[in-house]
Design a protein around this motif. Structure first.
Motif, PDB file in Angstrom:
ATOM      1  N   VAL A  78       0.813  -1.217   0.000  1.00 50.68           N
ATOM      2  CA  VAL A  78       0.000   0.000   0.000  1.00 50.68           C
ATOM      3  C   VAL A  78       0.846   1.266   0.000  1.00 50.68           C
ATOM      4  O   VAL A  78       0.336   2.346  -0.305  1.00 50.68           O
ATOM      5  CB  VAL A  78      -0.971   0.021   1.206  1.00 50.68           C
ATOM      6  N   GLU A  79       2.133   1.130   0.337  1.00 52.80           N
ATOM      7  CA  GLU A  79       2.980   2.325   0.348  1.00 52.80           C
ATOM      8  C   GLU A  79       4.443   1.925   0.201  1.00 52.80           C
ATOM      9  O   GLU A  79       4.895   0.934   0.775  1.00 52.80           O
ATOM     10  CB  GLU A  79       2.796   3.100   1.661  1.00 52.80           C
ATOM     11  N   ALA A 112       5.160  -0.794   3.087  1.00 56.82           N
ATOM     12  CA  ALA A 112       4.033  -1.163   3.943  1.00 56.82           C
ATOM     13  C   ALA A 112       3.143  -2.146   3.208  1.00 56.82           C
ATOM     14  O   ALA A 112       2.709  -1.893   2.080  1.00 56.82           O
ATOM     15  CB  ALA A 112       3.233   0.073   4.340  1.00 56.82           C
ATOM     16  N   VAL A 113       2.886  -3.294   3.861  1.00 56.68           N
ATOM     17  CA  VAL A 113       2.055  -4.347   3.279  1.00 56.68           C
ATOM     18  C   VAL A 113       0.811  -4.506   4.151  1.00 56.68           C
ATOM     19  O   VAL A 113       0.914  -4.817   5.347  1.00 56.68           O
ATOM     20  CB  VAL A 113       2.824  -5.686   3.209  1.00 56.68           C
ATOM     21  N   GLY A 171       0.475  -1.616  -4.881  1.00 57.81           N
ATOM     22  CA  GLY A 171      -0.461  -2.389  -5.687  1.00 57.81           C
ATOM     23  C   GLY A 171      -0.054  -3.835  -5.896  1.00 57.81           C
ATOM     24  O   GLY A 171      -0.910  -4.671  -6.224  1.00 57.81           O
ATOM     25  N   ARG A 172       1.213  -4.174  -5.696  1.00 56.83           N
ATOM     26  CA  ARG A 172       1.636  -5.560  -5.889  1.00 56.83           C
ATOM     27  C   ARG A 172       1.157  -6.412  -4.730  1.00 56.83           C
ATOM     28  O   ARG A 172       1.201  -6.012  -3.570  1.00 56.83           O
ATOM     29  CB  ARG A 172       3.154  -5.656  -5.998  1.00 56.83           C
ATOM     30  N   ASP A 173       0.697  -7.608  -5.051  1.00 56.22           N
ATOM     31  CA  ASP A 173       0.260  -8.580  -4.050  1.00 56.22           C
ATOM     32  C   ASP A 173       1.450  -9.483  -3.757  1.00 56.22           C
ATOM     33  O   ASP A 173       1.950 -10.178  -4.659  1.00 56.22           O
ATOM     34  CB  ASP A 173      -0.920  -9.381  -4.585  1.00 56.22           C
ATOM     35  N   VAL A 174       1.903  -9.498  -2.506  1.00 58.91           N
ATOM     36  CA  VAL A 174       3.161 -10.160  -2.197  1.00 58.91           C
ATOM     37  C   VAL A 174       3.028 -11.092  -0.999  1.00 58.91           C
ATOM     38  O   VAL A 174       2.087 -11.002  -0.213  1.00 58.91           O
ATOM     39  CB  VAL A 174       4.281  -9.131  -1.912  1.00 58.91           C
TER      40      VAL A 174
END
Length: 236
Positions: A122-123, A144-145, A198-201
């Motif tokens: 998100v950041e 930040a996830v 935006g990446r899903d990790v």
């Protein structure tokens, strides 16, 4: 040789295993694509690191480096052993277990590590760091996830490599363990310079090479070596 001078990503030359083992980096030679050559006959590791970075930054932005030879009999004292075989094993396990939720869990377990968390980035904040890390060439910042299952945020501190994981103000994992960020869709590692909102990790903690567990070597890659005032939080 099934060995190298790091066993993980390192930010600076003066953190190489030969330095942690008490050996000198010199003599050492650097060259760049334009043909310029710099040879350092002697000097402490931190000065060599500064000179090498200035040389590369002032030329093409990348180059080659050659250190003095190390005899086979000295390898176990000043290098991280089994790094090539370990890298190949990680690659085989990653391909074998795939990129499903169960696959990530199996991969982490097979590698002796654990899943720290995961979710949407998100950041991403990039900034200069303190002291010597606040110079060009050090990609420092925070990622930040947002974790959908818990509603909490996992924060990763980075400096060319991911160094700390913090959740709700508590440090949960640190260097010298390896903190790896993988794309949830394909399992490909996401480097610090590639991570974007935006990446899903998925975030993994993998055990450090045994070399870095020695009490005299550990400070070279511990959090305080990067300016973080906390103790190391590593896997048992």
């Amino acid at each position: 040789m099934d060995a190298d001078l790091a066993g993980r990503g390192l930010t600076r030359l003066d953190q190489a295993s030969v330095c942690a083992a008490g050996r000198s980096l010199a003599p050492i030679a650097f060259s760049e694509t334009g043909g310029d050559l710099m040879v350092v006959a002697e000097g402490d590791a931190s000065r060599i690191e500064r000179n090498a970075r200035a040389f590369v930054n002032g030329s093409s932005g990348w180059g080659m480096m050659a250190l003095a030879p190390i005899s086979a009999g000295q390898l176990h004292h000043c290098t991280v052993l089994d790094t090539v075989s370990r890298a190949l094993a990680l690659g085989r396990d990653s391909l074998a277990y795939g990129n499903t939720p169960a696959g990530f869990e199996e991969f982490a377990e097979a590698s002796g590590g654990r899943i720290l968390g995961g979710g949407r980035v998100v950041e991403v904040r990039r900034r200069p760091g303190p002291s010597q890390q606040g110079r060009p060439g050090f990609a420092r910042g925070t990622v930040a996830v947002a974790e959908p299952d818990t509603g909490r945020t996992l924060r990763l501190e980075m400096e060319n490599e991911y160094l700390l994981a913090v959740r709700d103000g508590e440090v949960t994992a640190t260097t010298p363990d390896v903190l790896a960020v993988l794309d949830r869709r394909d399992g490909v590692p996401v480097a610090c310079d590639q991570v974007r909102p935006g990446r899903d990790v998925v975030v993994l903690q993998l055990p450090a090479a045994p070399f870095w567990g020695h009490p005299h070597r550990r400070p070279t890659v511990a959090p305080r070596a990067y300016g973080f005032d906390c103790e190391a939080r590593t896997l048992p």
